[in-house]
Design a protein around this motif. Structure first.
Motif, PDB file in Angstrom:
ATOM      1  N   LEU A 475       0.844  -1.194   0.000  1.00 40.37           N
ATOM      2  CA  LEU A 475       0.000   0.000   0.000  1.00 40.37           C
ATOM      3  C   LEU A 475       0.878   1.243   0.000  1.00 40.37           C
ATOM      4  CD1 LEU A 475      -2.948   0.984   0.108  1.00 40.37           C
ATOM      5  CD2 LEU A 475      -2.739   1.065   2.606  1.00 40.37           C
ATOM      6  N   LYS A 476       0.607   2.130  -0.953  1.00 34.27           N
ATOM      7  CA  LYS A 476       1.251   3.437  -1.025  1.00 34.27           C
ATOM      8  C   LYS A 476       0.161   4.500  -0.964  1.00 34.27           C
ATOM      9  CE  LYS A 476       4.549   3.872  -4.143  1.00 34.27           C
ATOM     10  NZ  LYS A 476       5.279   3.793  -5.442  1.00 34.27           N
ATOM     11  N   GLY A 477       0.567   5.763  -1.101  1.00 32.36           N
ATOM     12  CA  GLY A 477      -0.416   6.841  -1.091  1.00 32.36           C
ATOM     13  C   GLY A 477      -0.738   7.361   0.285  1.00 32.36           C
ATOM     14  N   ILE A 478       0.037   6.951   1.292  1.00 35.23           N
ATOM     15  CA  ILE A 478      -0.114   7.483   2.648  1.00 35.23           C
ATOM     16  C   ILE A 478       0.857   8.650   2.773  1.00 35.23           C
ATOM     17  CG2 ILE A 478      -0.050   6.961   5.113  1.00 35.23           C
ATOM     18  CD1 ILE A 478      -0.207   3.963   4.297  1.00 35.23           C
ATOM     19  N   LYS A 479       0.329   9.833   2.884  1.00 36.10           N
ATOM     20  CA  LYS A 479       1.175  11.027   2.934  1.00 36.10           C
ATOM     21  C   LYS A 479       2.082  10.979   4.165  1.00 36.10           C
ATOM     22  CE  LYS A 479       0.948  16.103   2.980  1.00 36.10           C
ATOM     23  NZ  LYS A 479       0.071  17.297   2.999  1.00 36.10           N
ATOM     24  N   LYS A 480       3.337  11.412   3.996  1.00 32.84           N
ATOM     25  CA  LYS A 480       4.262  11.502   5.124  1.00 32.84           C
ATOM     26  C   LYS A 480       4.501  12.966   5.447  1.00 32.84           C
ATOM     27  CE  LYS A 480       8.584  11.673   2.468  1.00 32.84           C
ATOM     28  NZ  LYS A 480       9.906  11.064   2.203  1.00 32.84           N
ATOM     29  N   SER A 481       5.033  13.205   6.621  1.00 36.62           N
ATOM     30  CA  SER A 481       5.461  14.536   7.023  1.00 36.62           C
ATOM     31  C   SER A 481       6.555  14.369   8.062  1.00 36.62           C
ATOM     32  CB  SER A 481       4.289  15.341   7.601  1.00 36.62           C
ATOM     33  OG  SER A 481       4.687  16.678   7.849  1.00 36.62           O
ATOM     34  N   LYS A 482       7.138  15.468   8.475  1.00 37.49           N
ATOM     35  CA  LYS A 482       8.156  15.378   9.517  1.00 37.49           C
ATOM     36  C   LYS A 482       7.564  14.742  10.765  1.00 37.49           C
ATOM     37  CE  LYS A 482      11.716  18.020  11.925  1.00 37.49           C
ATOM     38  NZ  LYS A 482      12.542  19.235  11.896  1.00 37.49           N
ATOM     39  N   TYR A 483       6.322  15.115  11.098  1.00 37.17           N
ATOM     40  CA  TYR A 483       5.629  14.593  12.267  1.00 37.17           C
ATOM     41  C   TYR A 483       4.302  13.964  11.852  1.00 37.17           C
ATOM     42  CZ  TYR A 483       8.867  17.943  14.433  1.00 37.17           C
ATOM     43  OH  TYR A 483       9.990  18.644  14.801  1.00 37.17           O
ATOM     44  N   HIS A 484       3.685  13.265  12.773  1.00 37.85           N
ATOM     45  CA  HIS A 484       2.333  12.717  12.638  1.00 37.85           C
ATOM     46  C   HIS A 484       2.243  11.672  11.526  1.00 37.85           C
ATOM     47  CE1 HIS A 484       0.758  16.836  14.306  1.00 37.85           C
ATOM     48  NE2 HIS A 484       1.729  16.311  15.043  1.00 37.85           N
ATOM     49  N   ASN A 485       3.053  10.641  11.632  1.00 36.85           N
ATOM     50  CA  ASN A 485       3.040   9.572  10.639  1.00 36.85           C
ATOM     51  C   ASN A 485       2.329   8.303  11.113  1.00 36.85           C
ATOM     52  OD1 ASN A 485       4.866  10.603   8.314  1.00 36.85           O
ATOM     53  ND2 ASN A 485       6.028  11.092  10.152  1.00 36.85           N
ATOM     54  N   LEU A 497      -4.840  -7.377   8.636  1.00 38.77           N
ATOM     55  CA  LEU A 497      -3.805  -6.467   9.101  1.00 38.77           C
ATOM     56  C   LEU A 497      -4.405  -5.081   9.320  1.00 38.77           C
ATOM     57  CD1 LEU A 497      -0.747  -5.994   9.647  1.00 38.77           C
ATOM     58  CD2 LEU A 497      -0.523  -5.419   7.210  1.00 38.77           C
ATOM     59  N   TYR A 498      -4.157  -4.530  10.503  1.00 40.56           N
ATOM     60  CA  TYR A 498      -4.622  -3.195  10.858  1.00 40.56           C
ATOM     61  C   TYR A 498      -3.412  -2.261  10.908  1.00 40.56           C
ATOM     62  CZ  TYR A 498      -9.093  -5.286  12.250  1.00 40.56           C
ATOM     63  OH  TYR A 498     -10.299  -5.956  12.265  1.00 40.56           O
ATOM     64  N   ALA A 499      -3.597  -1.028  10.427  1.00 38.96           N
ATOM     65  CA  ALA A 499      -2.502  -0.055  10.395  1.00 38.96           C
ATOM     66  C   ALA A 499      -3.006   1.296  10.873  1.00 38.96           C
ATOM     67  CB  ALA A 499      -1.940   0.079   8.979  1.00 38.96           C
ATOM     68  N   ALA A 500      -2.186   1.991  11.666  1.00 40.02           N
ATOM     69  CA  ALA A 500      -2.505   3.325  12.160  1.00 40.02           C
ATOM     70  C   ALA A 500      -1.739   4.357  11.341  1.00 40.02           C
ATOM     71  CB  ALA A 500      -2.138   3.447  13.636  1.00 40.02           C
ATOM     72  N   THR A 501      -2.443   5.324  10.760  1.00 45.61           N
ATOM     73  CA  THR A 501      -1.798   6.361   9.962  1.00 45.61           C
ATOM     74  C   THR A 501      -2.072   7.732  10.564  1.00 45.61           C
ATOM     75  OG1 THR A 501      -3.667   6.748   8.454  1.00 45.61           O
ATOM     76  CG2 THR A 501      -2.140   4.974   7.885  1.00 45.61           C
ATOM     77  N   GLY A 502      -1.068   8.597  10.608  1.00 42.62           N
ATOM     78  CA  GLY A 502      -1.242   9.964  11.074  1.00 42.62           C
ATOM     79  C   GLY A 502      -1.750  10.862   9.962  1.00 42.62           C
ATOM     80  N   GLU A 503      -2.175  12.067  10.348  1.00 45.85           N
ATOM     81  CA  GLU A 503      -2.703  12.996   9.339  1.00 45.85           C
ATOM     82  C   GLU A 503      -1.619  13.859   8.718  1.00 45.85           C
ATOM     83  OE1 GLU A 503      -1.650  15.441  11.179  1.00 45.85           O
ATOM     84  OE2 GLU A 503      -3.283  16.449  12.188  1.00 45.85           O
ATOM     85  N   ALA A 504      -0.342  13.520   8.979  1.00 44.07           N
ATOM     86  CA  ALA A 504       0.789  14.161   8.307  1.00 44.07           C
ATOM     87  C   ALA A 504       0.742  15.682   8.410  1.00 44.07           C
ATOM     88  CB  ALA A 504       0.867  13.718   6.839  1.00 44.07           C
ATOM     89  N   ASP A 508      -7.133  18.307   8.001  1.00 41.55           N
ATOM     90  CA  ASP A 508      -8.335  18.007   7.226  1.00 41.55           C
ATOM     91  C   ASP A 508      -8.310  16.608   6.619  1.00 41.55           C
ATOM     92  OD1 ASP A 508      -9.395  20.448   7.821  1.00 41.55           O
ATOM     93  OD2 ASP A 508      -8.830  21.397   5.939  1.00 41.55           O
ATOM     94  N   LEU A 509      -7.129  16.034   6.437  1.00 36.02           N
ATOM     95  CA  LEU A 509      -7.061  14.688   5.876  1.00 36.02           C
ATOM     96  C   LEU A 509      -7.729  13.667   6.781  1.00 36.02           C
ATOM     97  CD1 LEU A 509      -3.428  14.501   4.409  1.00 36.02           C
ATOM     98  CD2 LEU A 509      -5.572  14.985   3.207  1.00 36.02           C
ATOM     99  N   ALA A 510      -7.752  13.942   8.084  1.00 43.01           N
ATOM    100  CA  ALA A 510      -8.359  12.986   9.012  1.00 43.01           C
ATOM    101  C   ALA A 510      -9.848  12.808   8.745  1.00 43.01           C
ATOM    102  CB  ALA A 510      -8.129  13.443  10.451  1.00 43.01           C
ATOM    103  N   ASN A 517      -4.833   9.000   5.241  1.00 47.06           N
ATOM    104  CA  ASN A 517      -4.201   9.597   6.423  1.00 47.06           C
ATOM    105  C   ASN A 517      -5.207   9.901   7.524  1.00 47.06           C
ATOM    106  OD1 ASN A 517      -2.215  10.492   4.043  1.00 47.06           O
ATOM    107  ND2 ASN A 517      -1.095  10.491   5.981  1.00 47.06           N
ATOM    108  N   GLY A 518      -4.727   9.813   8.779  1.00 46.15           N
ATOM    109  CA  GLY A 518      -5.586  10.072   9.924  1.00 46.15           C
ATOM    110  C   GLY A 518      -6.630   8.991  10.098  1.00 46.15           C
TER     111      GLY A 518
END
Length: 692
Positions: A475-485, A497-504, A508-510, A517-518
């Motif tokens: 899976l790709k397309g999960i935005k990254k950032s310096k924080y909140h990954n 499989l469960y995965a936790a993604t931050g809102e980068a 608003d992405l959440a 993301n989020g």
């Protein structure tokens, strides 16, 4: 007193100018024209929205839409609020249909999600109360639910409000450029001014956000390039970065970091030693303490309850109290505690007298931590831990080195490989979660979440018990950032499989169901959306800020822990399709359609990462809070009991907690080697905690 039509009497008010204030967030186009027959794509009737006390839904004039219109109370602040859905963040054209049969303007502030986008907007006279007109403006909306409120700015109240017509105008998808390198000036012992170079944007920068590591500590409007930060601690280093965002919610890359240290305090006189300390009401996990007040030339700001160098509790206030109940103690264990006083300059008093006691007998219902010992040392930011199905060892990831290790129950540590294509974000990204396939004995699959060149990925590799091999992107397309990954991976009892993604850092992405993301994601071992997902996509739940803790209880329910922004960290019980509130809510709120957490904490006491469940009790590792929280689940209900904290300040920043297979025990890892912990590489450890 409210004036009710018909007939609607004229009110003696001074007419304001038709020119409305146009704020930084949008350019508002004022139109006042008779309502035409054409309809916008989405209509929101006023009578179906929320309105202030003193307002009523009336139908005593002609030409309205729906079942009536809202006749507001005659007061400043009288309002009508609409809940508006948007498929994506961007600008929308909003048409307000109204009538005003008087000769006086009835101005109103237009607020979107609590932020004014048009101040004292004119709603001028129409021919009579049966004549309707439209005032149109362009307003920024975020993906998902939005609140648009008209709030009266004069004692006349609002005009009669019929509906909103909302038309999306094609979102702005271009993020601002990174702000220029920040620098510090006007540094004092408790404040500094941060300056940076302006960012640019195709539409315009609306706001700059200032971060200290992963916590937002300030924001200023987009026409400013400096922010004065106050309330800082003396002689303390701060690692500061700046992000720009536009009205559509797009967030820039991070600026370079500025490392700034506040001045040493000019106050060098410590408080006096606290008065006599006594203890009482000793239980299995708590003790009541009381002591005499300390004095200081500039005032005592806090008392610290200590065991050796470890701070068990900090008591603050103006002035701080001289008693407290210390909780989270280990049962059937001896303690020796003292109290010291602290002032605003960071000076601490000599310790007062010590009290010694032994806590009560251990309970048998869910157990409590009874002992802790070092299992393995020499680590640098161990992030994820996942046990092999047979319990023979666990795989442990290091965030910034991208290395994967095998760690045995005896503490033997062996590198088994490195995850390809992993990159750092110079913050919280890198090599994060790891999970082992329940069918590993036959397929030898293991899974990782890591930052890559284009964003965050979930990938699959093979592991033969000695070395990693292969590499398949699931899976790709999960935005990254310096924080909140985000970054945590877990297998559920259902085998998915469960995965936790931050809102980068793009809140608003959440709420955007088209974004990964989020969210909590649920997928097959081939990376496809799992059957039964609530939206037919990878999404399982949404409205998350930076989730990092995932664990399943004895009833197969998923619990999740996530970082708050500046107010509340959360423990949530995750249900498919539910909205957990960010960025509308942080902690509990009353917004319809949003799910409240089961427990929350001030961010200074938590910043939670991993969670684990032992004997129906949740254990939550806290980074900034430097403690292990124990949160009992109340039987098979959806509620939790009173949280208690262990090891407060004793071992630094606690990252991941994992149940040991076949034992009432936990593995607990630290993250002291990053910029927040300030420890050198190799200083992190993995502990073993016994539960009795």
């Amino acid at each position: 007193m409210r004036l009710a039509p018909p007939p609607r009497p004229a009110r003696s008010l001074t007419r304001k100018t038709a020119a409305s204030a146009v704020l930084l967030l949008c350019a508002a186009l004022v139109q006042t024209v008779p309502q035409s027959a054409s309809a916008a794509p989405t209509r929101y009737e006023a009578e179906q929205g929320a309105y202030s006390a003193g307002s009523t839904v009336d139908a005593n004039h002609t030409g309205y839409s729906g079942t009536g219109f809202v006749n507001s109370g005659n007061a400043v602040g009288a309002y009508v609020e609409f809940t508006v859905d948007a498929a994506a963040a961007g600008n929308a054209t909003v048409g307000v249909r109204y009538s005003n049969g008087t000769t006086a303007d009835r101005p109103a502030d237009v607020l979107v999600n609590g932020t004014a986008v048009s101040a004292a907007r004119a709603f001028g006279a129409t021919a009579d109360w049966d004549t309707w007109a439209t005032s149109a403006l362009t307003a920024p909306v975020r993906a998902g639910s939005n609140r648009i409120r008209l709030s009266a700015t004069s004692a006349a109240g609002l005009a009669n409000i019929d509906y909103l017509d909302v038309q999306a105008s094609g979102g702005d998808g271009q993020a601002p450029t990174a702000p220029g390198a920040p620098s510090c000036s006007a540094i004092t012992e408790d404040a500094l001014t941060l300056n940076w170079g302006a960012s640019s944007d195709n539409v315009g920068v609306s706001m700059y956000d200032v971060y200290e590591h992963g916590n937002k500590i300030g924001e200023v409007a987009g026409n400013l390039t400096s922010d004065t930060l106050t309330g800082l601690r003396p002689d303390t280093p701060y690692n500061l970065t700046v992000f720009a965002r536009d009205a559509a919610g797009n967030v820039s890359p991070a600026s370079p970091a500025a490392d700034c240290t506040t001045r040493p305090s000019t106050d060098t006189t410590p408080p006096t030693r606290p008065g006599t300390l006594t203890s009482s009401h000793i239980t299995a996990t708590s003790a009541d303490l009381k002591w005499g007040a300390s004095t200081d030339d500039k005032g005592v700001t806090a008392y610290e309850v200590r065991s050796g160098a470890g701070v068990y509790q900090t008591v603050t206030g103006k002035p701080p109290a001289t008693s407290t109940t210390v909780t989270g103690l280990a049962c059937d264990s001896p303690y020796t505690l003292t109290v010291v006083a602290r002032d605003a300059g960071g000076n601490t008093s000599p310790a007062g007298n010590a009290v010694t006691f032994t806590t009560g007998a251990c309970r048998s219902d869910g157990g409590v931590p009874s002992s802790i010992s070092t299992l393995s040392s020499g680590w640098t930011i161990p992030w994820g831990t996942f046990w092999m199905p047979d319990g023979s060892s666990a795989l442990v990831t290091e965030r910034d080195s991208f290395k994967v290790y095998k760690l045995t129950p005896a503490g033997t540590k062996t590198q088994v490989g490195t995850v390809p294509n992993a990159v750092t974000t110079d913050g919280e990204g890198g090599l994060m979660g790891v999970a082992v396939d329940p069918g590993w004995a036959t397929d030898h699959y293991v899974y990782f979440m890591h930052s890559a060149s284009e964003g965050n990925r979930i990938v699959r590799m093979t592991y033969d018990g000695g070395a990693l091999g292969g590499y398949t992107v699931l899976l790709k397309g999960i935005k990254k950032s310096k924080y909140h990954n985000g970054g945590r991976l877990a297998f559920g009892p259902d085998g998915y499989l469960y995965a936790a993604t931050g809102e980068a850092q793009t809140p608003d992405l959440a709420q955007d169901k088209n974004s990964l993301n989020g969210k909590i994601l649920r997928m097959t071992t081939d990376g496809k959306p799992a059957p039964g997902n609530p939206f037919g996509t990878h999404l399982y739940s949404y409205g998350h800020r930076n989730p990092q803790g995932l664990a399943f209880d004895r009833d197969g329910r998923l619990w999740e822990a996530e970082f708050g922004n500046s107010s509340k960290d959360e423990l949530n019980l995750i249900k498919p399709g539910n909205n957990y509130g960010w960025p509308v809510c942080e902690g509990s709120c009353s917004t319809a359609g949003m799910t409240n957490p089961k427990a929350s904490w001030p961010v200074a006491q938590a910043s939670p990462s991993g969670i684990a469940i032992v004997r129906n009790v949740i254990y939550m590792a806290a980074l900034k809070g430097e403690r292990l929280w124990r949160i009992p689940i109340n039987g098979d209900t959806e509620s939790v009991g009173t949280p208690t904290a262990y090891y407060v300040g004793s071992y630094g920043r606690l990252r991941t907690v994992t149940k040991v297979p076949g034992e009432d025990a936990l593995w607990l890892s630290t993250t002291n080697c990053d910029n927040n912990g300030h420890a050198p590489d190799g200083s992190d450890k993995v502990f073993k905690v016994l539960i009795k």
